[in-house]
Design a protein around this motif. Structure first.
Motif, PDB file in Angstrom:
ATOM      1  N   UNK A  20       0.860  -1.186   0.000  1.00  5.15           N
ATOM      2  CA  UNK A  20       0.000   0.000   0.000  1.00  5.15           C
ATOM      3  C   UNK A  20       0.890   1.228   0.000  1.00  5.15           C
ATOM      4  N   UNK A  21       0.393   2.322  -0.565  1.00  8.32           N
ATOM      5  CA  UNK A  21       1.152   3.567  -0.671  1.00  8.32           C
ATOM      6  C   UNK A  21       0.323   4.688  -0.068  1.00  8.32           C
ATOM      7  N   UNK A  22       0.914   5.423   0.869  1.00  9.54           N
ATOM      8  CA  UNK A  22       0.189   6.480   1.564  1.00  9.54           C
ATOM      9  C   UNK A  22       0.796   7.846   1.267  1.00  9.54           C
ATOM     10  N   UNK A  23      -0.068   8.822   1.065  1.00  7.94           N
ATOM     11  CA  UNK A  23       0.329  10.225   0.932  1.00  7.94           C
ATOM     12  C   UNK A  23      -0.420  11.009   2.009  1.00  7.94           C
ATOM     13  N   UNK A  24       0.319  11.735   2.832  1.00  7.45           N
ATOM     14  CA  UNK A  24      -0.271  12.467   3.953  1.00  7.45           C
ATOM     15  C   UNK A  24       0.151  13.923   3.908  1.00  7.45           C
ATOM     16  N   UNK A  25      -0.822  14.801   4.015  1.00  8.17           N
ATOM     17  CA  UNK A  25      -0.547  16.238   4.040  1.00  8.17           C
ATOM     18  C   UNK A  25      -0.241  16.699   5.457  1.00  8.17           C
ATOM     19  N   UNK A  26       0.374  17.861   5.580  1.00  7.89           N
ATOM     20  CA  UNK A  26       0.603  18.436   6.908  1.00  7.89           C
ATOM     21  C   UNK A  26      -0.712  18.907   7.523  1.00  7.89           C
ATOM     22  N   UNK A  27      -1.645  19.321   6.693  1.00 11.10           N
ATOM     23  CA  UNK A  27      -2.939  19.803   7.169  1.00 11.10           C
ATOM     24  C   UNK A  27      -3.859  18.618   7.428  1.00 11.10           C
ATOM     25  N   UNK A  28      -4.537  18.581   8.576  1.00 11.92           N
ATOM     26  CA  UNK A  28      -5.424  17.445   8.873  1.00 11.92           C
ATOM     27  C   UNK A  28      -6.624  17.411   7.930  1.00 11.92           C
ATOM     28  N   UNK A  29      -7.212  16.245   7.810  1.00 11.61           N
ATOM     29  CA  UNK A  29      -8.375  16.073   6.954  1.00 11.61           C
ATOM     30  C   UNK A  29      -8.825  14.624   6.943  1.00 11.61           C
ATOM     31  N   UNK A  30      -9.602  14.281   5.937  1.00  8.76           N
ATOM     32  CA  UNK A  30     -10.183  12.946   5.815  1.00  8.76           C
ATOM     33  C   UNK A  30      -9.092  11.913   5.524  1.00  8.76           C
ATOM     34  N   UNK A  31      -9.255  10.719   6.079  1.00 11.21           N
ATOM     35  CA  UNK A  31      -8.368   9.598   5.779  1.00 11.21           C
ATOM     36  C   UNK A  31      -9.074   8.669   4.783  1.00 11.21           C
ATOM     37  N   UNK A  32      -8.651   8.726   3.551  1.00 13.21           N
ATOM     38  CA  UNK A  32      -9.273   7.994   2.444  1.00 13.21           C
ATOM     39  C   UNK A  32      -8.399   6.810   2.041  1.00 13.21           C
ATOM     40  N   UNK A  33      -9.029   5.704   1.663  1.00  8.13           N
ATOM     41  CA  UNK A  33      -8.308   4.578   1.074  1.00  8.13           C
ATOM     42  C   UNK A  33      -9.003   4.184  -0.228  1.00  8.13           C
ATOM     43  N   UNK A  34      -8.205   3.940  -1.268  1.00  8.52           N
ATOM     44  CA  UNK A  34      -8.718   3.566  -2.591  1.00  8.52           C
ATOM     45  C   UNK A  34      -8.102   2.228  -2.966  1.00  8.52           C
ATOM     46  N   UNK A  35      -8.937   1.255  -3.315  1.00  7.99           N
ATOM     47  CA  UNK A  35      -8.468  -0.094  -3.579  1.00  7.99           C
ATOM     48  C   UNK A  35      -8.811  -0.552  -4.985  1.00  7.99           C
ATOM     49  N   UNK A  36      -7.918  -1.347  -5.564  1.00  5.50           N
ATOM     50  CA  UNK A  36      -8.135  -1.962  -6.861  1.00  5.50           C
ATOM     51  C   UNK A  36      -7.797  -3.443  -6.817  1.00  5.50           C
ATOM     52  N   UNK A  46      -1.228  17.472  -5.925  1.00  7.08           N
ATOM     53  CA  UNK A  46      -0.701  17.722  -4.579  1.00  7.08           C
ATOM     54  C   UNK A  46      -1.752  17.364  -3.544  1.00  7.08           C
ATOM     55  N   UNK A  47      -1.352  16.610  -2.536  1.00  9.79           N
ATOM     56  CA  UNK A  47      -2.247  16.268  -1.425  1.00  9.79           C
ATOM     57  C   UNK A  47      -2.246  17.436  -0.447  1.00  9.79           C
ATOM     58  N   UNK A  48      -3.406  18.092  -0.334  1.00  9.78           N
ATOM     59  CA  UNK A  48      -3.490  19.346   0.421  1.00  9.78           C
ATOM     60  C   UNK A  48      -3.929  19.145   1.868  1.00  9.78           C
ATOM     61  N   UNK A  49      -4.749  18.131   2.136  1.00 13.82           N
ATOM     62  CA  UNK A  49      -5.259  17.927   3.495  1.00 13.82           C
ATOM     63  C   UNK A  49      -5.584  16.455   3.694  1.00 13.82           C
ATOM     64  N   UNK A  50      -5.431  16.010   4.927  1.00  6.29           N
ATOM     65  CA  UNK A  50      -5.737  14.626   5.225  1.00  6.29           C
ATOM     66  C   UNK A  50      -4.750  13.677   4.591  1.00  6.29           C
ATOM     67  N   UNK A  51      -5.244  12.526   4.180  1.00  4.92           N
ATOM     68  CA  UNK A  51      -4.363  11.529   3.586  1.00  4.92           C
ATOM     69  C   UNK A  51      -5.143  10.632   2.643  1.00  4.92           C
ATOM     70  N   UNK A  52      -4.405   9.993   1.743  1.00  2.84           N
ATOM     71  CA  UNK A  52      -4.985   8.973   0.879  1.00  2.84           C
ATOM     72  C   UNK A  52      -4.006   7.807   0.811  1.00  2.84           C
ATOM     73  N   UNK A  53      -4.539   6.628   0.970  1.00  5.45           N
ATOM     74  CA  UNK A  53      -3.771   5.399   0.821  1.00  5.45           C
ATOM     75  C   UNK A  53      -4.276   4.675  -0.413  1.00  5.45           C
TER      76      UNK A  53
END
Length: 326
Positions: A11-27, A53-60
């Motif tokens: 899995x690959x995670x991108x996390x912004x310095x600004x807090x926000x939603x924690x999203x996960x996308x799967x294939x 650019x990931x602006x807030x929160x994170x996406x995995x």
């Protein structure tokens, strides 16, 4: 030589310095459904090259969930990962090992977008969860958020009622006690159901036919719209699909194959309409199978085995918008 699918998950995670939603996308929860894999890798390349650019929160991102099935180019490795998806202290098959890795990963997130494709030609559609409820089967409290996101994915067809309908089928075919019934109901739990059970919300997007060149585009657009709508990227929020343009359906019945010799009367595709009294198939003993009411067929499975789901029936849901934002 040991294949990589037997030894590792990714899995690959991108996390912004600004807090926000924690999203996960799967294939590739199913190994032959690769449109999500293609789209996820496209989005990751845009992030890695600075285009996005990931602006807030994170996406995995998990481009390939079921690595064995993906390497083999088939739906499952040892079984269907999207059934009975729970951690297992004594894993019996490859998918149990996937679940032991995937379930804790899902628990660390708030929102899941799970990308799939299907066999026959048809329009893309999104599977949504239940209304808010405190019941035992699938308690839930994020229907407003989930359906608001569903309207931003870029598709017009919405289907609900999966676990409820599956559960009705389990109860009908169950011949054991309550413990056996509970175990069978667990079998209906996949990625989205597990995500909801942990307090999050989730959508399954069926992006098109497996080989349709537009399916990866549908998946890519859905990822980008999700990132924008949840504020993970700094982009205008997509407009919702107007309620009048939506086709909202609810699954209402599941019918099983009773014998391996049960056959369909024609080649059915999901969302084909069937009229009351129209023949759908024939049982191995020659008994015709007919529709008891006007409906649409979903997930017809020619290769289903005896005592497993053969096809579902759905009807128009005229109350789908109860939890929609306007």
């Amino acid at each position: 030589m040991t294949s990589s699918y037997q030894t590792q998950f990714k899995s690959i995670n991108y996390t912004a310095m600004k807090p926000g939603v924690r999203l996960i996308v799967t294939g590739a929860v199913h190994g032959n459904e690769t449109c999500g894999t293609t789209a996820i890798r496209r989005v990751m390349e845009e992030i890695d090259t600075g285009k996005l650019h990931i602006a807030a929160g994170s996406v995995t991102f998990v481009p390939v969930v079921n690595t064995k099935a993906y390497e083999l180019g088939q739906r499952g490795g040892d079984r269907n990962l999207n059934r009975n998806l729970f951690p297992n202290e004594a894993p019996q098959d490859f998918e149990d090992h996937v679940a032991n890795w995937l379930c804790p990963l899902l628990e660390r997130h708030e929102v899941l977008l799970d990308l799939h494709s299907f066999n026959a030609q048809s329009q893309p559609f999104v599977m949504v969860g239940p209304r808010n409820n405190g019941g035992l089967l699938e308690p839930f409290r994020h229907a407003e958020k989930e359906r608001a996101l569903a309207r931003r994915l870029g598709v017009k067809r919405f289907v609900d009622g999966w676990l409820r309908t599956y559960g009705q089928g389990v109860k009908r075919r169950n011949k054991g006690g309550s413990e056996e019934l509970s175990l069978q109901l667990r079998y209906g739990v996949g990625t989205t159901e597990y995500m909801r059970s942990t307090g999050g919300y989730a959508l399954t997007l069926e992006c098109g036919q497996h080989q349709d060149p537009q399916a990866p585009e549908v998946a890519y657009r859905a990822i980008m719209n999700t990132l924008a709508f949840l504020g993970v990227i700094d982009a205008p929020s997509p407009d919702p699909i107007p309620l009048e343009d939506m086709e909202a359906l609810s699954m209402v019945e599941v019918h099983d194959k009773l014998a391996d010799g049960d056959t369909f009367s024609r080649t059915w595709s999901s969302f084909d309409k069937v009229a009351k009294g129209e023949q759908i198939g024939v049982r191995a003993d020659g008994t015709p199978v007919v529709a008891e009411f006007d409906a649409l067929i979903l997930f017809p499975d020619t290769n289903a085995k005896a005592n497993h789901e053969w096809y579902y029936l759905a009807q128009v849901n005229r109350h789908f918008d109860k939890y929609m934002d306007t």
